[in-house]
Scaffold this active site. Sequence first.
Site, PDB file in Angstrom:
ATOM      1  CD  GLU A 119      -6.192  72.002  22.594  1.00 24.30           C
ATOM      2  OE1 GLU A 119      -6.934  72.711  23.454  1.00 24.30           O
ATOM      3  OE2 GLU A 119      -5.311  72.479  22.698  1.00 24.30           O
ATOM      4  CE1 TYR A 131      -8.042  61.024  20.254  1.00 30.48           C
ATOM      5  CE2 TYR A 131      -8.326  62.763  19.352  1.00 30.48           C
ATOM      6  CZ  TYR A 131      -7.511  62.082  19.522  1.00 30.48           C
ATOM      7  OH  TYR A 131      -6.275  62.286  20.150  1.00 30.48           O
TER       8      TYR A 131
HETATM    9  C1  LIG Z   1      -4.214  58.920  15.579  1.00 33.67           C
HETATM   10  C2  LIG Z   1      -3.614  57.400  16.143  1.00 33.67           C
HETATM   11  C3  LIG Z   1      -2.720  57.741  17.386  1.00 33.67           C
HETATM   12  C4  LIG Z   1      -4.091  56.403  15.528  1.00 33.67           C
HETATM   13  O1  LIG Z   1      -3.642  55.938  15.932  1.00 33.67           O
HETATM   14  P1  LIG Z   1      -3.965  53.597  14.950  1.00 33.67           P
HETATM   15  O2  LIG Z   1      -3.347  52.625  15.936  1.00 33.67           O
HETATM   16  O3  LIG Z   1      -3.896  54.341  13.144  1.00 33.67           O
HETATM   17  O4  LIG Z   1      -5.557  53.821  15.249  1.00 33.67           O
HETATM   18  P2  LIG Z   1      -6.468  52.383  15.102  1.00 33.67           P
HETATM   19  O5  LIG Z   1      -5.514  51.629  14.034  1.00 33.67           O
HETATM   20  O6  LIG Z   1      -6.380  51.734  16.534  1.00 33.67           O
HETATM   21  O7  LIG Z   1      -7.236  53.203  14.647  1.00 33.67           O
HETATM   22  C5  LIG Z   1      -8.871  53.039  15.019  1.00 33.67           C
HETATM   23  C6  LIG Z   1      -9.662  53.763  14.255  1.00 33.67           C
HETATM   24  O8  LIG Z   1      -8.855  55.092  13.607  1.00 33.67           O
HETATM   25  C7  LIG Z   1      -9.451  56.248  12.639  1.00 33.67           C
HETATM   26  N1  LIG Z   1      -7.892  55.954  11.086  1.00 33.67           N
HETATM   27  C8  LIG Z   1      -7.392  55.248  11.975  1.00 33.67           C
HETATM   28  N2  LIG Z   1      -6.410  55.741  11.000  1.00 33.67           N
HETATM   29  C9  LIG Z   1      -6.798  56.364  10.012  1.00 33.67           C
HETATM   30  C10 LIG Z   1      -6.575  57.322   8.429  1.00 33.67           C
HETATM   31  N3  LIG Z   1      -5.268  56.438   8.713  1.00 33.67           N
HETATM   32  N4  LIG Z   1      -7.544  57.447   8.326  1.00 33.67           N
HETATM   33  C11 LIG Z   1      -8.526  57.784   8.590  1.00 33.67           C
HETATM   34  N5  LIG Z   1      -8.907  56.867   9.669  1.00 33.67           N
HETATM   35  C12 LIG Z   1      -8.255  56.931  10.800  1.00 33.67           C
HETATM   36  C13 LIG Z   1     -10.486  55.211  12.126  1.00 33.67           C
HETATM   37  O9  LIG Z   1     -11.699  54.987  12.436  1.00 33.67           O
HETATM   38  C14 LIG Z   1      -9.739  53.657  12.851  1.00 33.67           C
HETATM   39  O10 LIG Z   1     -10.593  52.355  12.359  1.00 33.67           O
HETATM   40  P3  LIG Z   1     -10.881  51.387  11.202  1.00 33.67           P
HETATM   41  O11 LIG Z   1      -9.664  50.762  11.141  1.00 33.67           O
HETATM   42  O12 LIG Z   1     -11.871  50.160  11.865  1.00 33.67           O
HETATM   43  O13 LIG Z   1     -12.019  52.085  10.374  1.00 33.67           O
HETATM   44  C15 LIG Z   1      -2.562  57.645  14.744  1.00 33.67           C
HETATM   45  O14 LIG Z   1      -2.655  57.656  13.622  1.00 33.67           O
HETATM   46  C16 LIG Z   1      -1.517  58.610  14.081  1.00 33.67           C
HETATM   47  O15 LIG Z   1      -0.317  58.735  15.662  1.00 33.67           O
HETATM   48  N6  LIG Z   1      -1.479  59.880  13.617  1.00 33.67           N
HETATM   49  C17 LIG Z   1      -0.342  61.107  14.168  1.00 33.67           C
HETATM   50  C18 LIG Z   1      -0.398  61.589  15.886  1.00 33.67           C
HETATM   51  C19 LIG Z   1      -1.591  62.578  16.277  1.00 33.67           C
HETATM   52  O16 LIG Z   1      -2.760  63.147  14.778  1.00 33.67           O
HETATM   53  N7  LIG Z   1      -2.216  62.037  17.120  1.00 33.67           N
HETATM   54  C20 LIG Z   1      -3.756  62.957  17.697  1.00 33.67           C
HETATM   55  C21 LIG Z   1      -3.033  64.414  17.692  1.00 33.67           C
HETATM   56  S1  LIG Z   1      -4.260  65.222  18.817  1.00 33.67           S
END
Ligand SMILES: CC(C)(COP(=O)(O)OP(=O)(O)OC[C@H]1O[C@@H](n2cnc3c(N)ncnc32)[C@H](O)[C@@H]1OP(=O)(O)O)[C@@H](O)C(=O)NCCC(=O)NCCS
Length: 162
Positions: A119, A131
């Site tokens: 979620e 996701y």
């Molecule tokens: C969600 C999270 C873990 C993603 O980690 P990340 O290392 O940035 O992810 P990736 O680099 O592998 O990105 C994969 C895809 O996610 C999406 N994405 C990641 N960051 C994004 C952003 N800031 N805005 C939009 N899409 C994003 C994109 O689809 C991306 O693919 P692309 O780069 O080819 O467009 C990170 O943003 C985070 O730590 N967020 C805060 C904590 C959080 O929200 N956790 C989830 C709680 S349910």
Amino acid sequence: MNTKSGSSCEPASVHLRAATAADIAVMIALERKVPLAAHWSEQTYLEILAPEAPPRIFIVAEDHDTIIGFLIARLTDHDCELENIVVTPGLQRRGTGSELLRALISGARARGVSRIILEVRESNNAARALYEQFGFAITGRRKSYYGSSVELEDAVLYALQL
Ligand SMILES: CC(C)(COP(=O)(O)OP(=O)(O)OC[C@H]1O[C@@H](n2cnc3c(N)ncnc32)[C@H](O)[C@@H]1OP(=O)(O)O)[C@@H](O)C(=O)NCCC(=O)NCCS
């Protein structure tokens, strides 16, 4: 394990391994910097990592021996629930979140799990995009699930069939 290159940063050289109790302080410091991550107490992490704890997939991502992200998921009879995924601010969008999720999916498959569920806040576009990129589909919504009575936000429920 090498990740894809990001738009503005150098590609990360990320190594994944199972989390241990020795990682707890660093993981807490990391998740405290990330408001959208789930925040747990040291006691909760200790309980999760105790030998008698329910089974979980708990992975840290390291870049040159520094933890830059982690993922926690709980295993039940047929499902696996993603409880937290977080990457260090400033090191996001370099593929680490994808590496962690890929490892979760293969770990869940190896354990015979049929579905990964999670979620997420409706407004968490970064996590939702991640996701959806992996094929998670929306299965429902919990109304006003997050926040105080002043500022409430729905949870969007996702599932990935394995
Ligand atoms: C969600 C999270 C873990 C993603 O980690 P990340 O290392 O940035 O992810 P990736 O680099 O592998 O990105 C994969 C895809 O996610 C999406 N994405 C990641 N960051 C994004 C952003 N800031 N805005 C939009 N899409 C994003 C994109 O689809 C991306 O693919 P692309 O780069 O080819 O467009 C990170 O943003 C985070 O730590 N967020 C805060 C904590 C959080 O929200 N956790 C989830 C709680 S349910």
